[in-house]
Design a protein around this motif. Structure first.
Motif, short mmCIF file in Angstrom:
data_model
loop_
_atom_site.label_atom_id
_atom_site.label_comp_id
_atom_site.label_asym_id
_atom_site.label_seq_id
_atom_site.Cartn_x
_atom_site.Cartn_y
_atom_site.Cartn_z
N LEU A 266 18.88 -24.75 -7.53
CA LEU A 266 17.45 -24.88 -7.83
C LEU A 266 16.86 -23.56 -8.31
O LEU A 266 15.96 -23.55 -9.16
N ARG A 267 17.35 -22.44 -7.79
CA ARG A 267 16.90 -21.14 -8.30
C ARG A 267 17.20 -21.04 -9.80
O ARG A 267 16.35 -20.61 -10.58
N LEU A 268 18.39 -21.45 -10.19
CA LEU A 268 18.78 -21.37 -11.59
C LEU A 268 18.09 -22.43 -12.45
O LEU A 268 17.83 -22.18 -13.64
N GLU A 269 17.83 -23.59 -11.87
CA GLU A 269 17.31 -24.73 -12.64
C GLU A 269 16.01 -25.25 -12.03
O GLU A 269 15.95 -26.37 -11.53
N PRO A 270 14.94 -24.43 -12.01
CA PRO A 270 13.69 -24.91 -11.39
C PRO A 270 13.16 -26.14 -12.12
O PRO A 270 13.11 -26.17 -13.35
N ALA A 271 12.79 -27.16 -11.35
CA ALA A 271 12.29 -28.39 -11.96
C ALA A 271 10.93 -28.18 -12.62
O ALA A 271 10.57 -28.88 -13.56
N VAL A 272 10.17 -27.22 -12.11
CA VAL A 272 8.91 -26.80 -12.74
C VAL A 272 9.06 -25.32 -13.08
O VAL A 272 9.12 -24.48 -12.19
N ALA A 273 9.13 -25.02 -14.36
CA ALA A 273 9.42 -23.65 -14.79
C ALA A 273 8.20 -22.91 -15.31
O ALA A 273 8.30 -21.74 -15.68
N ARG A 274 7.03 -23.58 -15.35
CA ARG A 274 5.81 -22.93 -15.81
C ARG A 274 4.69 -23.23 -14.82
O ARG A 274 4.42 -24.40 -14.51
N LEU A 275 4.06 -22.19 -14.33
CA LEU A 275 2.87 -22.32 -13.49
C LEU A 275 1.76 -21.50 -14.11
O LEU A 275 2.03 -20.46 -14.73
N SER A 276 0.53 -21.94 -13.93
CA SER A 276 -0.60 -21.22 -14.50
C SER A 276 -1.67 -20.99 -13.46
O SER A 276 -1.91 -21.85 -12.59
N ARG A 277 -2.32 -19.85 -13.54
CA ARG A 277 -3.44 -19.51 -12.68
C ARG A 277 -4.53 -18.86 -13.53
O ARG A 277 -4.25 -18.26 -14.56
N ARG A 278 -5.77 -18.98 -13.05
CA ARG A 278 -6.88 -18.27 -13.67
C ARG A 278 -7.46 -17.32 -12.64
O ARG A 278 -7.73 -17.72 -11.51
N THR A 279 -7.64 -16.09 -13.03
CA THR A 279 -8.13 -15.09 -12.09
C THR A 279 -9.63 -15.25 -11.87
O THR A 279 -10.39 -15.54 -12.79
N THR A 280 -10.05 -15.06 -10.62
CA THR A 280 -11.47 -15.11 -10.28
C THR A 280 -12.02 -13.71 -10.00
O THR A 280 -13.21 -13.55 -9.77
N GLY A 281 -11.15 -12.73 -10.01
CA GLY A 281 -11.53 -11.33 -9.84
C GLY A 281 -10.43 -10.47 -10.43
O GLY A 281 -9.35 -10.96 -10.78
N ALA A 282 -10.71 -9.20 -10.57
CA ALA A 282 -9.69 -8.29 -11.10
C ALA A 282 -8.48 -8.30 -10.16
O ALA A 282 -8.63 -8.25 -8.94
N LEU A 283 -7.30 -8.36 -10.75
CA LEU A 283 -6.08 -8.52 -9.97
C LEU A 283 -5.08 -7.44 -10.35
O LEU A 283 -4.70 -7.32 -11.51
N ASP A 284 -4.67 -6.64 -9.38
CA ASP A 284 -3.66 -5.61 -9.60
C ASP A 284 -2.29 -6.15 -9.20
O ASP A 284 -2.09 -6.59 -8.06
N VAL A 285 -1.34 -6.09 -10.14
CA VAL A 285 0.01 -6.60 -9.90
C VAL A 285 1.03 -5.58 -10.39
O VAL A 285 0.72 -4.71 -11.21
#
Length: 397
Positions: A266-285
Motif C-alpha cells: 500500500l505504501r508503494l501503491e496508494p489507492a488515493v495518490a492526490r490530496l488537497s488542502r487550502r490554507t486558512t493561515g500562513a503555514l510554515d513547512v
C-alpha cells in the motif's frame, strides 16, 4: 531487502516534477512531494479540506449538515471522536473479522463453483458486504453492487447545465443518488429507527440527522470503504501473483508478517495518490533549504505516491518491496497512504484486516492462478487507479 534496485510498482503514474519537497506553480498552487512536508500540511490545523467535489458541497444550503469528509474544525473533531469506537483495532477484530471471513468464503465459493472470475467482482462483493455491515446498510434490495457500480463508474464525467455532456452526467448522478437512497439507505434508516443498532446509521439517527444527510454520509463511507479497498486488494493480489518470492513470504508468514507485506504494498501503491488542502493561515513547512511559508488561502496539492517514496523518509530503495522497513512501522507502516492529521482515514484497520483475510483465503485455493493481467486506468482528481480485467482461475473438483 527484496529487489533493492528495481521499481516494483505495478501502477506507473507520471511524475509531476523534479522532486522538490515543495514548490509553487505559476498558477499559485503549491505542490508537495516530500514526506515531512506532506505530513506537516496534513497535520496542520491551519488548513481545510479541498478537492473531492467540495465546491459542489459548499453550494448546499447552510442548514444541511455536510458529510464528515467536508467538515473541519471543532465540529469535525467531535464527529470523529464520537464515531471512533466503530474503527478501533479491538472492534475490528471482535466485530468485523468474523463478518469478513464469512463474506470472503461466500464470494470465493462462487469462484470455486465457476472455476474462474474477474477479481474486481470478487473484491467488490467482499468490500460491499463488509462496509454495509459497518455502516448499517442491512436492508438493501437485491442489486446493490450494480447500483454502486453505476454511482462510482470507471470514468467520471463532469455534471453541469452548459452542455449536453454535463446535463447527461447531472441527470445520471441524480438518478443514481435516488436509486441508492430508495433501495439501500431509506430501508436501513427505517429499520434502525424502529430498532437501533450499534452502527453508523443508528448513530447518525440519534444525532438528529435527516435522511438526505445520512445518505451523504453513507456514500462518503462507501467511497472509502468499498471503492478504494476493492482497487487495492486487486493491486496487492497482482503483486503476489507475479512475485513468487513475495507470495511465499506472505503465505508462510505470521499475521504480523503478512500485514507488513500488505502495508508495504500500500505504501508503494496508494489507492488515493492526490490530496488537497487550502490554507486558512500562513503555514510554515519543511523545504529543501529550510522552512517554506505557504500563505493563507493557498491551494496545496499533496502527491502521496511521491511522498511515500521519499528516500529520506522511507530509506534506501524506496520503490522496492521491503516489508518491515525500519523507517515505516506501526500506524504509519503504509506511510501516508491513509492520509494523516484530522482527516486520516478512520477505516485503516478495517481495510488492512479485510485485505489480509481475502488474500489469505484466495491464495490458499487449490490451483489459484492469474489468467490475464489487468488494465489500469486512473481517476485523475484523486490520482486513484482502477484495476479491471484481472481474471483468476482455480482447480475444480
Amino acid at each position: 531487502m527484496d529487489r533493492a534496485d528495481d521499481d516494483a510498482r505495478k501502477v506507473r503514474r507520471d511524475r509531476t516534477g523534479p522532486g522538490c519537497p515543495i514548490e509553487r506553480r505559476d498558477d499559485g498552487t503549491w505542490q508537495v512531494r516530500g514526506y515531512p512536508t506532506a505530513r506537516a500540511v496534513l497535520r496542520s490545523t491551519d488548513t481545510v479540506q479541498a478537492g473531492l467535489g467540495i465546491e459542489t458541497v459548499e453550494k448546499l444550503p447552510a442548514r444541511i449538515r455536510r458529510p464528515v469528509l467536508y467538515r473541519d474544525g471543532p465540529e469535525h473533531r467531535e464527529h470523529r471522536r464520537q464515531t471512533a469506537r466503530y474503527f478501533t483495532p479491538r472492534r475490528v477484530d471482535e466485530h468485523y473479522r468474523e463478518l469478513t471471513e464469512r463474506v470472503t468464503h461466500k464470494h470465493l465459493n462462487t469462484l470455486r463453483t465457476e472455476g474462474e472470475a474477474r477479481l474486481e467482482d470478487l473484491t467488490f462483493g467482499v468490500a460491499i458486504d463488509v462496509a454495509c455491515g459497518v455502516i448499517g446498510l442491512t436492508r438493501s434490495r437485491p442489486g446493490i453492487q450494480r447500483r454502486l457500480e453505476r454511482f462510482f463508474p470507471e470514468e467520471f464525467g463532469r455534471p453541469g447545465l452548459t452542455s449536453p455532456h454535463g446535463i447527461y452526467w447531472l441527470l445520471r448522478q441524480n438518478t443514481n443518488w435516488l436509486r441508492i437512497y430508495l433501495a439501500d439507505v431509506r430501508p436501513a434508516i427505517r429499520a434502525h429507527r424502529e430498532r437501533p443498532a450499534d452502527n453508523l446509521i443508528s448513530h447518525l439517527i440519534a444525532e438528529g440527522c435527516t435522511n438526505p444527510e445520512i445518505l451523504g454520509e453513507c456514500l462518503t463511507y462507501a467511497a472509502a470503504g468499498m471503492i478504494t479497498t476493492r482497487e487495492f486488494i486487486c493491486v496487492a493480489a497482482w503483486h503476489l501473483f507475479t512475485d513468487a518470492a513475495l507470495r511465499e513470504r506472505y503465505l508462510t508468514g505470521s499475521e504480523t508478517e503478512r500485514l507488513a507485506v500488505i502495508h508495504e504494498l500500500l505504501r508503494l501503491e496508494p489507492a488515493v495518490a492526490r490530496l488537497s488542502r487550502r490554507t486558512t493561515g500562513a503555514l510554515d513547512v519543511p523545504g529543501a533549504d529550510g522552512p517554506v511559508t505557504v500563505p493563507a488561502g493557498a491551494l496545496v496539492d499533496i502527491y502521496v505516491d511521491e511522498a511515500n517514496t521519499d528516500p529520506e523518509a522511507v530509506g534506501a530503495a524506496p520503490t522496492a518491496v521491503c516489508p518491515g522497513r525500519p523507517a515505516t512501522a506501526g500506524r504509519y507502516a503504509a506511510a501516508l497512504s491513509f492520509g494523516d492529521g484530522p482527516h486520516r482515514c478512520p477505516g485503516a484497520d478495517i481495510a488492512m484486516m479485510e485485505t489480509n483475510v481475502f488474500l489469505g483465503h484466495l491464495f490458499a485455493l487449490k490451483g489459484i492462478r492469474m489468467l490475464t493481467p489487468p488494465r489500469v486506468t486512473f481517476q485523475d482528481e484523486i490520482g486513484g487507479y482502477v484495476i479491471r480485467g484481472l481474471r483468476v482461475a482455480v482447480d475444480q473438483g
